[in-house]
Design an enzyme around this catalytic site. Structure first.
Site, PDB file in Angstrom:
ATOM      1  N   HIS A 158       1.058   5.397   0.857  1.00 16.14           N
ATOM      2  CA  HIS A 158       0.517   6.461   1.697  1.00 16.14           C
ATOM      3  C   HIS A 158       0.628   7.776   0.923  1.00 16.14           C
ATOM      4  O   HIS A 158       1.644   8.022   0.273  1.00 16.14           O
ATOM      5  CB  HIS A 158       1.345   6.632   2.979  1.00 16.14           C
ATOM      6  CG  HIS A 158       1.343   5.448   3.877  1.00 16.14           C
ATOM      7  ND1 HIS A 158       0.569   5.385   5.003  1.00 16.14           N
ATOM      8  CD2 HIS A 158       2.036   4.279   3.823  1.00 16.14           C
ATOM      9  CE1 HIS A 158       0.786   4.229   5.617  1.00 16.14           C
ATOM     10  NE2 HIS A 158       1.666   3.544   4.913  1.00 16.14           N
ATOM     11  N   HIS A 179       0.829  -1.201   0.000  1.00 11.00           N
ATOM     12  CA  HIS A 179       0.000   0.000   0.000  1.00 11.00           C
ATOM     13  C   HIS A 179       0.863   1.250   0.000  1.00 11.00           C
ATOM     14  O   HIS A 179       1.950   1.268   0.575  1.00 11.00           O
ATOM     15  CB  HIS A 179      -0.951   0.022   1.190  1.00 11.00           C
ATOM     16  CG  HIS A 179      -0.282  -0.078   2.529  1.00 11.00           C
ATOM     17  ND1 HIS A 179       0.254  -1.269   3.004  1.00 11.00           N
ATOM     18  CD2 HIS A 179      -0.063   0.849   3.489  1.00 11.00           C
ATOM     19  CE1 HIS A 179       0.764  -1.050   4.212  1.00 11.00           C
ATOM     20  NE2 HIS A 179       0.599   0.225   4.519  1.00 11.00           N
TER      21      HIS A 179
END
Length: 137
Positions: free
Chosen positions: A101, A99
């Site tokens: 950010h 993932h």
């Protein structure tokens, strides 16, 4: 992966503050933001690390990162933002679902200061450059 928190978010088993969703990518607000508007951009399929994500999914993620980064500055009035991916435990990856950010930033906010630098010794930079170049060719 049934026990992966991000997979549970994708499946709708855990609620999220969705910002954007496509066939391959989901973006939502982080529930533990380091600044207001801190977002996560994840592949909907489970890939543990950056290297596991197929190129076409990375392309979709890149487009989403660009769109949300632009929106962060426009809507929240931030001066900039960081795009980060922690890859592996040593790099701070806490959830084994790759993932990115997006962290909204303002001058002097102290959110994430760049660490002390560690210069190369004589010839070390060239040795590392050469080894990396060979590994990617």
């Amino acid at each position: 992966m049934p026990d992966c928190i991000f997979c549970q978010i994708v499946d709708g088993k855990i609620p999220s503050a969705k910002i954007k969703e496509s066939d391959t990518v989901l973006a939502f607000l982080d529930i533990n933001p380091v600044s207001k508007g801190h977002c996560l951009v994840i592949p909907k399929a489970h890939y543990a690390t950056f290297a596991d994500i197929p190129a076409d999914v990375l392309t979709d993620m890149g487009k989403t990162l660009q769109q949300i980064g632009t929106a962060v500055e426009k809507v929240l009035g931030n001066e900039g933002y960081n795009v980060l991916l922690n890859n592996g435990r040593a790099a701070g990856q806490l959830i084994d679902h790759a993932h990115f950010h997006i962290v909204p930033r303002n001058t002097g906010d102290g959110v994430m200061e760049w660490p002390e630098v560690h210069p190369y010794s004589e010839g070390e930079m060239e040795n590392i450059r050469q080894a990396l170049a060979e590994a990617v060719s």
